[in-house]
Write a protein that holds these residues in place. Structure first.
Motif, PDB file in Angstrom:
ATOM      1  N   THR A  91       8.882   9.340  -1.369  1.00  0.00           N
ATOM      2  CA  THR A  91       9.843   9.999  -2.257  1.00  0.00           C
ATOM      3  C   THR A  91       9.151  10.918  -3.255  1.00  0.00           C
ATOM      4  O   THR A  91       9.761  11.841  -3.767  1.00  0.00           O
ATOM      5  N   PHE A  92       7.876  10.654  -3.531  1.00  0.00           N
ATOM      6  CA  PHE A  92       7.160  11.477  -4.512  1.00  0.00           C
ATOM      7  C   PHE A  92       6.966  12.889  -3.988  1.00  0.00           C
ATOM      8  O   PHE A  92       7.138  13.866  -4.698  1.00  0.00           O
TER       9      PHE A  92
ATOM     10  N   MET B  18      20.252   6.882  -6.729  1.00  0.00           N
ATOM     11  CA  MET B  18      20.251   5.937  -5.593  1.00  0.00           C
ATOM     12  C   MET B  18      19.318   6.449  -4.514  1.00  0.00           C
ATOM     13  O   MET B  18      19.364   7.611  -4.140  1.00  0.00           O
ATOM     14  N   LEU B  19      18.485   5.585  -4.088  1.00  0.00           N
ATOM     15  CA  LEU B  19      17.510   5.956  -3.072  1.00  0.00           C
ATOM     16  C   LEU B  19      18.191   6.013  -1.716  1.00  0.00           C
ATOM     17  O   LEU B  19      18.872   5.087  -1.306  1.00  0.00           O
ATOM     18  N   GLU B  20      18.029   7.139  -1.056  1.00  0.00           N
ATOM     19  CA  GLU B  20      18.624   7.247   0.264  1.00  0.00           C
ATOM     20  C   GLU B  20      17.539   7.428   1.308  1.00  0.00           C
ATOM     21  O   GLU B  20      16.834   8.428   1.301  1.00  0.00           O
ATOM     22  N   VAL B  21      17.392   6.426   2.117  1.00  0.00           N
ATOM     23  CA  VAL B  21      16.495   6.547   3.257  1.00  0.00           C
ATOM     24  C   VAL B  21      17.337   6.222   4.466  1.00  0.00           C
ATOM     25  O   VAL B  21      17.869   5.133   4.591  1.00  0.00           O
TER      26      VAL B  21
ATOM     27  N   THR C  22       7.847  16.145  -1.892  1.00  0.00           N
ATOM     28  CA  THR C  22       9.088  16.757  -1.422  1.00  0.00           C
ATOM     29  C   THR C  22       9.018  17.157   0.038  1.00  0.00           C
ATOM     30  O   THR C  22      10.026  17.446   0.650  1.00  0.00           O
TER      31      THR C  22
ATOM     32  N   ILE D 155       7.320   3.828   0.272  1.00  0.00           N
ATOM     33  CA  ILE D 155       8.484   4.612  -0.136  1.00  0.00           C
ATOM     34  C   ILE D 155       8.200   5.387  -1.413  1.00  0.00           C
ATOM     35  O   ILE D 155       8.711   6.493  -1.617  1.00  0.00           O
ATOM     36  N   GLU D 156       7.354   4.831  -2.266  1.00  0.00           N
ATOM     37  CA  GLU D 156       6.943   5.581  -3.465  1.00  0.00           C
ATOM     38  C   GLU D 156       6.312   6.910  -3.064  1.00  0.00           C
ATOM     39  O   GLU D 156       6.640   7.959  -3.606  1.00  0.00           O
TER      40      GLU D 156
ATOM     41  N   ARG E  48      13.822   5.223   7.877  1.00  0.00           N
ATOM     42  CA  ARG E  48      13.507   3.952   7.226  1.00  0.00           C
ATOM     43  C   ARG E  48      12.643   3.089   8.141  1.00  0.00           C
ATOM     44  O   ARG E  48      11.691   2.442   7.692  1.00  0.00           O
TER      45      ARG E  48
ATOM     46  N   LYS F 107       6.089  -2.362   1.426  1.00  0.00           N
ATOM     47  CA  LYS F 107       7.006  -1.286   1.797  1.00  0.00           C
ATOM     48  C   LYS F 107       7.338  -0.380   0.621  1.00  0.00           C
ATOM     49  O   LYS F 107       7.447   0.838   0.772  1.00  0.00           O
ATOM     50  N   ILE F 108       7.473  -0.990  -0.544  1.00  0.00           N
ATOM     51  CA  ILE F 108       7.862  -0.184  -1.699  1.00  0.00           C
ATOM     52  C   ILE F 108       6.815   0.886  -1.987  1.00  0.00           C
ATOM     53  O   ILE F 108       7.136   1.981  -2.429  1.00  0.00           O
ATOM     54  N   GLN F 109       5.546   0.584  -1.696  1.00  0.00           N
ATOM     55  CA  GLN F 109       4.509   1.566  -2.004  1.00  0.00           C
ATOM     56  C   GLN F 109       4.549   2.734  -1.033  1.00  0.00           C
ATOM     57  O   GLN F 109       4.209   3.862  -1.396  1.00  0.00           O
TER      58      GLN F 109
ATOM     59  N   ILE G 177       9.092   4.186   7.955  1.00  0.00           N
ATOM     60  CA  ILE G 177       8.440   3.744   6.717  1.00  0.00           C
ATOM     61  C   ILE G 177       8.035   2.283   6.839  1.00  0.00           C
ATOM     62  O   ILE G 177       6.914   1.892   6.495  1.00  0.00           O
TER      63      ILE G 177
END
Lengths: 203, 712
Positions: free
Chosen positions: A76-77, A1-4, A79, A72-73, A54, A68-70, A57
């Motif tokens: 999250t990629f 589960m993605l947590e932002v 660290t 977040i990609e 969030r 937005k998804i890009q 982002i």
């Protein structure tokens, strides 16, 4: 589960950072502005007490017209983008072979004794400990990075002393915690001593 | 993350070339390579995989898809190339002159076994409970190329399910990270909603914070997914592919005429899938086409009804026909009108028209949207450039249309053209997110007059374009001055070089599947639907026949003797005196003409419920009762009569070239905005309105619309 984590308030770059944002975006050729996503995320992280919310982002996605998804990609990629609030002092402990051979386990023990836990922030919000791979200071192993500074040549005692100083609100001296200049030999130079003393004599 | 290779080398499906080989550029030499000892020449820009296919060698793959960009991350397509120290990923390797490729050596076999073994490390062995079972690429390729045994004893990775909305079900543990869905969402749907978060072993496919997908094409990711990670939510655990009877047919949800496959079990439609048609829908269908089928089970008219004492009561066919006979007694033809709806096949409309003609009626009207179509010239109501022709155009002007809702597949084609062919799009009408950049010229129909007078910047754009096209929507044509708009666009087309020997850039975008067919049958009456309804209110029209007409304000027919023939109890039956149950589109064979004027044949996949009958049989039987027997006793005889009147119907599945001529009415265009015909994409016809899935999508869209409304 993605947590932002949501910060709870809207995000915008501070007035000082606005110029920086413009400068970063201007580095990329026309039509390639989306490339600015990484430096902007980093800038947002610095401004936002070491983590990217969030809202940040979403703001960056809008700023660069990137879905937005890009964003977040990317976030999250890598660290080194923190997606939830972290302690004020981010202790990044190197556990890679050279540091490990030189006693990073002892450094880790000092951290644990001070109440730090791997991957977690302390309850007082002062520290956040992560174990990282090589930070490129092997000649001064073992070492930790705390926020922007390297603390090198650590032992159990010196690590504890640094953390205690930080806890008291002081700024301990970064660099080697032993008697040496950067990665020069301990106890002063071992070669070219004549030249060094001649230099000293001139002064 | 995926390695994006050679986006520009995306294979073109455009000009009838072999689907596997890229567009041929005559200036470049054709590379010649040897595949499994066979010499072959391929088009420049082809990949090794395409060349292998051309040579007849089967290359297994997961991530490669011919309509998407190349990712090269599944490694299943490894082949051996001489003088290369290791196997190469054939999907990402450009075919070069002199390459020697082997696809059946022990090294290739070992490479495939290795890739599959690694993919299966984290793939659950839950095929018995997986909806993809029986049509799964991973299952099939493991059978064909796998080593049969797994040496991995450790725990498998588990990934939490992701919410992607009411249509796509996710079981993300099964995902093999081919990224087809991500590439689809960016490149074909244009919404870029899917992405891969985290990395390496932790990589997960998701939407932004698990919001539902918004694309009207999202159902296609179910077909694209090579495993059971993305499956159909409404179809979940409903059937196995081998239990289904497959019928190839044509969709009626919009005027595109998407080619579909209807899968039935017994009498029930279990699901609808796309069929490939390069010139129409490629291999995509809209979510309405795919998911509205549950509406075929709800609100169905399964027996005739007759109004008694103000309420509709069940009746037999004989009683219903007798009631019609009584209702029409003493009326002459001028008092009878017929209206035709949006989803009808040509045979039904033809029989309907012949029946009403037999009764002496002259007013038969099919322009339910109120658009001012002119039937005197066929080019005036067709999408003349053709859907595939969009890829040839370099400038597109939209007039009063939102193709994303009115013809989703056409919108996807425009997006494709903007991405790969540099098409530029301008819009006159309300601004909408069309998934590609649109230059908004303003929401004012009078701009057309300005363009014609050369006073608007769009005039220069049209002039400068090599192959300009205009798409006029029913929104523009349904205005009071619709006929003037039609004329203005006609004149613009002539003035700015949209009409040449080999190019016709004048396009109309009808919203209904039956529209072009009905116009070919000449089903227009002066005054249109509005005129008939006004006359019904005034009492000069005393009887009305509604053939699947549900998009009108039927309260005007309150005092009029109304016969409704259709499949669903929707708006049309509200004031009906007699209701005759008819077949829905999956339950009858028939011809449909899509917006391009392409004639396509739909096949019956299942039977209508209860006493419902195919439309033409109803009219044939009714004509007998009314004493005006229609001259055909079988479907074949009906088709023969239809072919005699409209010989072009015999030319199945070809793109017509309608002769250009003059049409429309000269006149002023009033300044002011254009109202679009579709407000809710998911609720445009009785089948969609009866569908729970569509209702859920519609509610979701509305709640999102409100959310963004308040958030500014």
């Amino acid at each position: 589960m993605l947590e932002v984590t949501k910060s709870g308030g809207p995000f915008r770059f501070s007035d000082e950072n606005q110029d920086e944002v413009k400068a970063i975006i201007a580095k990329y050729p026309e039509g390639r502005q989306r490339s600015a996503v990484m430096p902007l995320l980093y800038l947002a992280q610095r401004q936002n007490e070491g983590w990217v919310s969030r809202e940040a982002i979403e703001h960056i996605a809008e700023l660069l017209s990137v879905p937005k998804i890009q964003v977040i990609e990317v976030a999250t990629f890598y660290t080194m983008y923190n997606l939830k609030p972290i302690g004020r002092h981010h202790v990044q402990l190197c556990g890679t072979t050279p540091c490990w051979l030189r006693g990073s386990d002892e450094v880790m023990r000092a951290c644990t004794d001070m109440g730090l836990e791997k991957g977690k922030s302390t309850e007082d919000g002062l520290f956040h400990l992560t174990e990282v791979e090589c930070l490129g200071a092997c000649c001064n192993a073992p070492m930790v990075q705390i926020n922007d500074d390297f603390y090198e040549d650590l032992t159990y005692e010196s690590t504890k002393a640094i953390l205690e100083a930080l806890k008291r609100g002081e700024t301990p001296k970064p660099g080697p915690q032993k008697d040496r200049q950067f990665s020069a030999p301990e106890g002063g130079p071992t070669v070219l001593r004549d030249m060094m003393s001649a230099d000293a004599a001139k002064e | 993350m995926c390695i994006m290779v050679a986006r520009s080398r995306l294979p073109s499906k455009f000009d009838g070339e072999s689907p596997s080989v890229g567009r041929c550029n005559r200036e470049e030499p054709m590379p010649k390579l040897t595949i499994d000892g066979k010499e072959i020449e391929v088009a420049p820009g082809s990949t090794v995989l395409q060349a292998c296919e051309e040579a007849g060698a089967e290359i297994p793959r997961f991530c490669y898809h011919e309509r998407l960009s190349i990712a090269g991350n599944c490694r299943m397509c490894l082949v051996e190339m001489e003088r290369s120290p290791k196997p190469i990923a054939s999907c990402a390797m450009p075919a070069g002159d002199g390459m020697v490729i082997h696809t059946n050596t022990p090294q290739v076999k070992k490479a495939r076994e290795g890739v599959l073994e690694f993919l299966l490390i984290n793939h659950p062995l839950d095929c018995p409970i997986c909806d993809q079972g029986g049509e799964c690429d991973l299952q099939d390729e493991t059978m064909a190329y796998g080593r049969g045994k797994n040496r991995f004893d450790e725990n498998k990775r588990a990934v939490t399910e992701k919410n992607m909305g009411p249509l796509v079900k996710t079981i993300m543990t099964r995902c093999i990270h081919c990224t087809r869905c991500i590439r689809f969402s960016e490149e074909v749907a244009g919404t870029t909603e899917l992405g891969a978060i985290y990395r390496g072993e932790n990589m997960q496919i998701t939407t932004f914070l698990e919001q539902a997908m918004e694309s009207e094409l999202q159902g296609n990711v179910i077909d694209l997914c090579p495993v059971g990670a993305l499956t159909s939510k409404p179809y979940a655990f409903n059937a196995r592919p081998w239990e289904l009877a497959k019928t190839e047919s044509i969709d009626v949800m919009d005027a595109v005429g998407s080619n579909i496959r209807i899968d039935t079990r017994g009498r029930q439609v279990m699901r609808i899938l796309p069929r490939n048609h390069d010139d129409v829908n490629e291999e995509w269908i809209s979510d309405k086409t795919r998911f509205a089928y549950d509406g075929l089970l709800k609100s169905r008219l399964d027996r005739p009804y007759v109004k008694k004492d103000g309420t509709l009561v069940e009746a037999s066919w004989v009683e219903a026909f007798a009631a019609i006979n009584t209702g029409l007694a003493g009326l002459d033809g001028t008092q009878i009108a017929g209206l035709v709806g949006d989803l009808n096949e040509l045979e039904g409309m033809y029989a309907f028209r012949e029946l009403l003609k037999g009764l002496g009626a002259t007013r038969i009207e099919a322009r339910q949207s109120g658009a001012a179509y002119d039937v005197s010239n066929r080019a005036s109501y067709l999408f003349n450039s053709g859907i595939a022709g969009i890829e040839e155009a370099d400038f597109c002007l939209l007039v009063g249309t939102n193709p994303r809702h009115e013809a989703t597949i056409v919108n996807a084609r425009i997006l494709k053209s903007t991405r790969h062919r540099g098409l530029k799009v301008s819009n006159i009408g309300p601004a909408h997110d069309l998934t590609y950049p649109v230059e908004q010229a303003g929401d004012d129909a009078a701009i057309l007059a300005d363009i014609l007078a050369g006073k608007h910047s769009l005039a220069d754009r049209l002039q400068a374009a090599k192959r300009p096209m205009i798409i006029v929507g029913e929104g523009a044509l349904a205005r009071q001055d619709g006929a003037h708009i039609l004329k203005a666009v006609h004149d613009i087309a002539e003035t700015f070089g949209l009409i040449t020997e080999d190019w016709n850039g004048f396009n109309v975008l009808p919203t209904a599947a039956s529209r072009v067919g009905a116009l070919d049958l000449g089903l227009v009456a002066p005054g249109g639907v509005r005129g008939i309804l006004d006359d019904a209110k005034a009492g000069t029209v005393k009887a009305a026949f509604l053939l699947g007409v549900d998009e009108i304000d039927s309260s005007a027919l309150q005092d009029c003797f109304t016969v409704y023939i259709g499949s669903h109890g929707d708006h049309g039956v509200r004031h009906a005196d007699v209701v005759l149950p008819a077949a829905a589109y999956t339950e009858k064979s028939g011809l449909y003409i899509n917006m391009e004027g392409r004639v396509q044949m739909g096949e019956r996949a299942n039977f209508p419920p209860g006493d419902a009958r195919e439309d033409w049989t109803i009219f044939r039987a009714l004509s007998d009762v009314l004493g005006k027997t229609l001259p055909f006793d079988s479907f074949d005889a009906l088709r023969a009569a239809l072919y005699k009147e409209l010989p072009h119907l015999m030319d199945i599945d070809s793109l017509p070239k309608a002769a250009w001529g003059d049409f429309g009415e000269p006149g002023d265009i009033a300044r002011g905005p254009i109202a679009l015909p579709i407000h809710d994409f998911y609720q445009t016809n009785p089948i969609a309105r009866a569908s729970d899935t569509m209702a859920e999508c519609s509610a979701l869209k509305r709640s999102k619309g409100e959310a963004t409304g308040t958030h500014g």
